[in-house]
Structure formats: structure tokens, C-alpha cells
Design a protein around this motif. Sequence first.
Motif, mmCIF file in Angstrom:
data_model
loop_
_atom_site.group_PDB
_atom_site.id
_atom_site.type_symbol
_atom_site.label_atom_id
_atom_site.label_comp_id
_atom_site.label_asym_id
_atom_site.label_seq_id
_atom_site.Cartn_x
_atom_site.Cartn_y
_atom_site.Cartn_z
ATOM 1 N N GLY A 39 0.769 -1.233 0.000
ATOM 2 C CA GLY A 39 0.000 0.000 0.000
ATOM 3 C C GLY A 39 0.800 1.282 0.000
ATOM 4 N N TRP A 40 2.111 1.195 -0.272
ATOM 5 C CA TRP A 40 2.958 2.376 -0.307
ATOM 6 C C TRP A 40 2.946 3.009 -1.701
ATOM 7 C CZ3 TRP A 40 7.409 3.578 3.207
ATOM 8 C CH2 TRP A 40 7.339 2.871 4.419
ATOM 9 N N SER A 41 3.233 4.295 -1.750
ATOM 10 C CA SER A 41 3.585 4.971 -2.998
ATOM 11 C C SER A 41 5.070 4.727 -3.225
ATOM 12 C CB SER A 41 3.303 6.470 -2.890
ATOM 13 O OG SER A 41 3.909 7.186 -3.947
ATOM 14 N N ALA A 42 5.448 4.252 -4.404
ATOM 15 C CA ALA A 42 6.835 3.834 -4.626
ATOM 16 C C ALA A 42 7.357 4.313 -5.969
ATOM 17 C CB ALA A 42 6.946 2.315 -4.545
ATOM 18 N N GLU A 43 8.670 4.576 -6.000
ATOM 19 C CA GLU A 43 9.336 4.978 -7.237
ATOM 20 C C GLU A 43 10.799 4.570 -7.171
ATOM 21 O OE1 GLU A 43 10.073 9.003 -9.988
ATOM 22 O OE2 GLU A 43 8.743 9.057 -8.244
ATOM 23 N N THR A 44 11.353 4.171 -8.299
ATOM 24 C CA THR A 44 12.761 3.813 -8.403
ATOM 25 C C THR A 44 13.460 4.814 -9.304
ATOM 26 O OG1 THR A 44 12.254 1.461 -8.110
ATOM 27 C CG2 THR A 44 14.396 2.017 -9.075
ATOM 28 N N VAL A 45 14.593 5.355 -8.849
ATOM 29 C CA VAL A 45 15.302 6.376 -9.616
ATOM 30 C C VAL A 45 16.800 6.108 -9.591
ATOM 31 C CG1 VAL A 45 13.561 8.135 -9.113
ATOM 32 C CG2 VAL A 45 15.560 7.930 -7.624
ATOM 33 N N ASP A 46 17.521 6.844 -10.427
ATOM 34 C CA ASP A 46 18.979 6.830 -10.429
ATOM 35 C C ASP A 46 19.458 7.549 -9.167
ATOM 36 O OD1 ASP A 46 21.705 7.288 -10.805
ATOM 37 O OD2 ASP A 46 21.496 7.933 -12.881
ATOM 38 N N GLY A 47 20.156 6.831 -8.318
ATOM 39 C CA GLY A 47 20.587 7.388 -7.046
ATOM 40 C C GLY A 47 21.702 8.398 -7.137
ATOM 41 N N ARG A 48 22.185 8.697 -8.343
ATOM 42 C CA ARG A 48 23.204 9.728 -8.551
ATOM 43 C C ARG A 48 22.639 10.972 -9.239
ATOM 44 N NH1 ARG A 48 26.670 8.140 -4.828
ATOM 45 N NH2 ARG A 48 27.585 6.090 -5.229
ATOM 46 N N ASP A 49 21.384 10.910 -9.661
ATOM 47 C CA ASP A 49 20.747 12.000 -10.391
ATOM 48 C C ASP A 49 19.998 12.890 -9.407
ATOM 49 O OD1 ASP A 49 18.972 13.624 -11.893
ATOM 50 O OD2 ASP A 49 18.886 12.152 -13.512
ATOM 51 N N ALA A 92 16.388 13.906 -10.375
ATOM 52 C CA ALA A 92 15.468 12.770 -10.278
ATOM 53 C C ALA A 92 15.164 12.449 -8.821
ATOM 54 C CB ALA A 92 16.056 11.554 -10.988
ATOM 55 N N LEU A 93 16.175 12.513 -7.974
ATOM 56 C CA LEU A 93 15.965 12.278 -6.543
ATOM 57 C C LEU A 93 15.018 13.321 -5.960
ATOM 58 C CD1 LEU A 93 19.634 11.425 -5.481
ATOM 59 C CD2 LEU A 93 17.671 9.876 -5.278
ATOM 60 N N TYR A 94 15.257 14.593 -6.299
ATOM 61 C CA TYR A 94 14.419 15.659 -5.764
ATOM 62 C C TYR A 94 12.961 15.484 -6.205
ATOM 63 C CZ TYR A 94 12.409 20.264 -4.952
ATOM 64 O OH TYR A 94 11.586 21.276 -4.549
ATOM 65 N N ALA A 95 12.762 15.178 -7.470
ATOM 66 C CA ALA A 95 11.402 14.995 -7.970
ATOM 67 C C ALA A 95 10.709 13.835 -7.263
ATOM 68 C CB ALA A 95 11.416 14.763 -9.482
ATOM 69 N N ALA A 96 11.438 12.747 -7.039
ATOM 70 C CA ALA A 96 10.855 11.587 -6.359
ATOM 71 C C ALA A 96 10.581 11.887 -4.889
ATOM 72 C CB ALA A 96 11.790 10.387 -6.491
ATOM 73 N N PHE A 97 11.486 12.623 -4.258
ATOM 74 C CA PHE A 97 11.310 12.958 -2.839
ATOM 75 C C PHE A 97 10.113 13.875 -2.608
ATOM 76 C CE2 PHE A 97 16.164 12.479 -1.919
ATOM 77 C CZ PHE A 97 16.025 11.102 -1.936
ATOM 78 N N THR A 98 9.780 14.696 -3.573
ATOM 79 C CA THR A 98 8.742 15.705 -3.381
ATOM 80 C C THR A 98 7.425 15.366 -4.095
ATOM 81 O OG1 THR A 98 9.645 16.987 -5.239
ATOM 82 C CG2 THR A 98 10.412 17.553 -3.025
ATOM 83 N N ALA A 99 7.352 14.197 -4.705
ATOM 84 C CA ALA A 99 6.116 13.802 -5.383
ATOM 85 C C ALA A 99 4.990 13.622 -4.368
ATOM 86 C CB ALA A 99 6.333 12.499 -6.153
ATOM 87 N N VAL A 113 8.069 5.538 -0.598
ATOM 88 C CA VAL A 113 9.406 4.970 -0.660
ATOM 89 C C VAL A 113 10.047 5.347 -1.981
ATOM 90 C CG1 VAL A 113 8.625 2.748 -1.607
ATOM 91 C CG2 VAL A 113 10.823 2.884 -0.414
ATOM 92 N N VAL A 114 11.307 5.741 -1.924
ATOM 93 C CA VAL A 114 12.103 6.014 -3.115
ATOM 94 C C VAL A 114 13.294 5.066 -3.095
ATOM 95 C CG1 VAL A 114 13.515 7.691 -4.348
ATOM 96 C CG2 VAL A 114 11.402 8.428 -3.204
ATOM 97 N N VAL A 115 13.396 4.239 -4.111
ATOM 98 C CA VAL A 115 14.521 3.313 -4.240
ATOM 99 C C VAL A 115 15.567 4.000 -5.102
ATOM 100 C CG1 VAL A 115 15.275 1.033 -4.979
ATOM 101 C CG2 VAL A 115 12.959 1.346 -4.051
#
Length: 242
Positions: A197-207, A210-217, A225-227
Motif C-alpha cells: 500500500g505504499w507509494s513507490a518509485e525507483t530512480v537513479d541514485g546519482r541523479d 530525479a531524486l528531488y522529484a521523487a522525494f517531493t512527489a 518509498v524512493v529506491v
Amino acid sequence: MTTTAERGYGHEYADLSRLMGRMTGDEKHGPAATSTLDALWVLYDRVLRVTPERVDDPGRDRFLLSKGHGPMAYYAVLAAKGFIPVDWLEGFGGYDSPLGHHPDRVLVPGVEIGSGSLGHGLPIAVGTALGLRARGGADARVWVLVGDAELDEGSNHEAIAFAGPSGLERLHTVVIDNASARHARPGGIAARFEAAGWSAETVDGRDHDALYAAFTAPHPGRPRVVVARVEPKGAVGEPKVA
């Protein structure tokens, strides 16, 4: 009194390698630390609502470092953002240093939990989010950073299964995936959280973007969770500590 310069204000991402290089001694766990560096920087530079002046503010965001063997990057970011003096880094792991191989909330300003044994951080984060919700009114968010191998711990299974149906939308988990886990998960790490039941996304951990967009979605009514995938531990080309 410690001056602003001594506490590290004004540092940028490019300074982190130099700051990490000030930490010498045995068992630095450089690869484990560098795997978290980009995610930590984006969180503290652009996302977390906490400053050295707000470490005791009830409305602050809480960040919990659960991933083991990775405090070097955490200490470097804390120094860069002024939570601790830069000079503390040189004593890392020393007998008289507050900077141990696992952070201590009693000794290091801005540290929320004393970590060490893997598998504790996510359950503690769940409890923290529950406590904040019970207080009502506060807009504080909870962030916890874990490693992919740490998810092998049974305590995390329970935390993941509980948080989703509980609708803990203030809870955010960052999983650093450097291919260290021993147990494969059908569909990958994100699918495991989504099934609970989580909201989840996988991103490039060096970008960073992309990290900011995933963290603030947005993720109303659900924990997030952001992988963050990075190069496998020990891989050729893995970032090195200066």
C-alpha cells in the motif's frame, strides 16, 4: 563560541569529497558511505525542513539514518550544513570523538536516533510517524534511509506491512540499492512496498534532479518509498573517497 565558518556553512556538494577525506582511520566503510552521498545531499540541501537552529523544534522534519556502515557521508553533510564543526571530522572513530562508526543522538547535534543494528530504523520511523500523527496539527515529516540488504531483516517486513494500511503519509523511506541484498524479491524492491500500500518509485541514485522529484512527489494517504539505485558495491568506477 563557534563561528559560522567553523560550523561549515557555505559548503556545496563539490566540497563533500574533501570533507569525507578529512575522516581517517580504520574501518571507514568508504563504499557504503559514498552510496548514500547524493541522496543525503539532496535531502539536506533541498528537502528536509530542519536547520542547526531547529534541531529541537517540534515542527522540524526528522531524518533517521538506519543504513549501517555509512556514517561518513552523513557526517560530511551535517558538517557542510553547519550541524557540526568541520574540525570534528578529523577525529572520526577516535576514542574521544563524538563521531562514532554509528551516529549517537546524544553526542551529535541533529542526529535523531542512535543507530547500529540493522533493521531498527524503519520500525522506529513508523513509530515516530505514528507519534507525530497522534499529536495532531504538526506538519513534521519523517524520513529514514535504509540499505537494500537491511530489508532482509524481519523487523522491516512488519514495518512495511503496517505502515501502508495505516496511511502514514508523513513517512518517507529512501532505500539505497547497491545490490547488496542476498534475497531476491519478485518485481524488485519498489514492488514489495507497493504491495503493502505504499507509494513507490525507483530512480537513479546519482541523479539529483530525479531524486528531488521523487522525494517531493505527492502521495496523499500513503507512505512513500524512493529506491535509489547506485552502482553495485565494489564495482569498477564506484565513487571513491578523496
